[in-house]
Design a protein around this motif. Structure first.
Motif, PDB file in Angstrom:
ATOM      1  N   ALA A 108       0.837  -1.197   0.000  1.00 59.79           N
ATOM      2  CA  ALA A 108       0.000   0.000   0.000  1.00 59.79           C
ATOM      3  C   ALA A 108       0.873   1.248   0.000  1.00 59.79           C
ATOM      4  O   ALA A 108       1.827   1.367   0.781  1.00 59.79           O
ATOM      5  CB  ALA A 108      -0.914  -0.004   1.212  1.00 59.79           C
ATOM      6  N   ILE A 111      -2.370   4.657   3.642  1.00 58.77           N
ATOM      7  CA  ILE A 111      -3.573   4.152   4.290  1.00 58.77           C
ATOM      8  C   ILE A 111      -4.428   5.351   4.684  1.00 58.77           C
ATOM      9  O   ILE A 111      -3.963   6.256   5.379  1.00 58.77           O
ATOM     10  CB  ILE A 111      -3.243   3.300   5.520  1.00 58.77           C
ATOM     11  CG1 ILE A 111      -2.447   2.070   5.093  1.00 58.77           C
ATOM     12  CG2 ILE A 111      -4.515   2.881   6.247  1.00 58.77           C
ATOM     13  CD1 ILE A 111      -2.009   1.196   6.250  1.00 58.77           C
ATOM     14  N   TRP A 211      -7.327  -5.845  10.470  1.00 49.18           N
ATOM     15  CA  TRP A 211      -7.513  -6.156   9.049  1.00 49.18           C
ATOM     16  C   TRP A 211      -8.203  -7.518   8.946  1.00 49.18           C
ATOM     17  O   TRP A 211      -7.579  -8.548   9.223  1.00 49.18           O
ATOM     18  CB  TRP A 211      -6.182  -6.183   8.313  1.00 49.18           C
ATOM     19  CG  TRP A 211      -5.404  -4.914   8.418  1.00 49.18           C
ATOM     20  CD1 TRP A 211      -4.426  -4.617   9.324  1.00 49.18           C
ATOM     21  CD2 TRP A 211      -5.540  -3.765   7.591  1.00 49.18           C
ATOM     22  NE1 TRP A 211      -3.949  -3.364   9.116  1.00 49.18           N
ATOM     23  CE2 TRP A 211      -4.611  -2.802   8.048  1.00 49.18           C
ATOM     24  CE3 TRP A 211      -6.351  -3.450   6.508  1.00 49.18           C
ATOM     25  CZ2 TRP A 211      -4.473  -1.557   7.466  1.00 49.18           C
ATOM     26  CZ3 TRP A 211      -6.218  -2.204   5.917  1.00 49.18           C
ATOM     27  CH2 TRP A 211      -5.294  -1.279   6.391  1.00 49.18           C
ATOM     28  N   LEU A 245     -10.408   1.886   7.714  1.00 43.11           N
ATOM     29  CA  LEU A 245      -9.101   1.920   7.052  1.00 43.11           C
ATOM     30  C   LEU A 245      -9.259   1.520   5.602  1.00 43.11           C
ATOM     31  O   LEU A 245      -9.905   0.527   5.278  1.00 43.11           O
ATOM     32  CB  LEU A 245      -8.122   0.962   7.742  1.00 43.11           C
ATOM     33  CG  LEU A 245      -7.763   1.239   9.207  1.00 43.11           C
ATOM     34  CD1 LEU A 245      -6.946   0.099   9.759  1.00 43.11           C
ATOM     35  CD2 LEU A 245      -7.011   2.558   9.342  1.00 43.11           C
ATOM     36  N   SER A 247      -6.815   0.966   2.132  1.00 41.80           N
ATOM     37  CA  SER A 247      -5.474   0.925   1.550  1.00 41.80           C
ATOM     38  C   SER A 247      -5.495   1.553   0.158  1.00 41.80           C
ATOM     39  O   SER A 247      -6.344   1.214  -0.665  1.00 41.80           O
ATOM     40  CB  SER A 247      -4.968  -0.508   1.472  1.00 41.80           C
ATOM     41  OG  SER A 247      -4.801  -1.058   2.765  1.00 41.80           O
TER      42      SER A 247
END
Length: 249
Positions: A108, A111, A211, A245, A247
């Motif tokens: 990523a 973020i 995650w 969140l 990415s």
């Protein structure tokens, strides 16, 4: 007497021709043995119909020292066009097959954090609920992450904009959970009754990231924080930011 000799001779000639015709129409066992061995080596579907056409009783037993036991010799039995078709079929590997190599997952670039922050002022300011947005990058893998965030607070005849820059040290608790300790400066701009003031503060934050998937495309976070203002009044506040969140790759 001559006629009696001609009859057996004619029968012998006809029998020889029949045997020769049958030999021409029969499948060569050596050729089929080579093709069958080449199919086993190449695992190609193009050779299966030819290999299945060989009679069960006439399949050649390939010995390690025989001519058919050598993969190079067996492959040479095929015609050039057949070898090209076999090579083309073997080169086509499905992406989802076990032997296909998967491309590495791209890291990523940043973020994005989108959430809300309930906060409590410790100097009589009371409770407040503010939206918050932040972007996080990783300049040093497993050692340093930078977070730049903005949190606006709208009250009665007052507006406050908190802009912070946190330096975070990450720790991977598991493949799906990550913890960070961050500290950094904060700039506070307050407009109240038409009067604007600016001050500098310090912030300490504990960031927990979760995650659900190992690919880490979407997740959620919870980040408790403590603020201390160095300006007039030395305001202090504690808050907890909770959000999503995302990415960016």
């Amino acid at each position: 007497m001559k006629r009696m000799c001609v009859v057996p001779l004619s029968i012998a000639v006809l029998t020889a021709r029949a045997v020769s015709a049958q030999a021409n129409w029969s499948v060569n066992p050596d050729r089929l043995a080579g093709i069958s061995l080449d199919c086993n080596l190449q695992s190609s579907k193009l050779c299966q119909p030819v290999a299945q056409a060989q009679p069960v009783g006439k399949r050649a037993e390939v010995q390690p020292g025989s001519a058919g036991g050598d993969g190079t010799r067996a492959a040479s039995v095929l015609d050039p066009q057949e070898r090209a078709e076999v090579a083309a079929a073997d080169s086509q590997v499905r992406p989802d097959s076990p032997g296909a190599s998967q491309p590495p997952e791209k890291e990523a670039a940043a973020i994005l954090e989108l959430g809300a922050e309930p906060a409590l002022g410790l100097r009589g300011r009371g409770w407040s609920l503010s939206p918050t947005v932040a972007a996080e990058v990783t300049p040093i893998e497993n050692w340093l992450e930078l977070e730049f965030g903005v949190t606006p607070t709208f009250g009665n005849r007052s507006t406050e904009w908190d802009t912070d820059l946190l330096f975070k040290k990450p720790w991977s608790i598991s493949k799906k959970v990550e913890f960070m300790f961050g500290v950094g400066p904060e700039w506070i701009h307050v407009t109240e009754n038409g009067v604007s003031t600016n001050s500098v503060a310090g912030e300490i934050a504990l960031d927990f990231m979760f995650w659900p998937s190992q690919k880490r495309r979407l997740g959620w976070y919870i980040e408790p924080a403590y603020d201390y203002t160095f300006g007039r009044g030395h305001d202090q506040a504690i808050g907890v930011s909770i959000g999503l969140l995302i990415s960016i790759r």
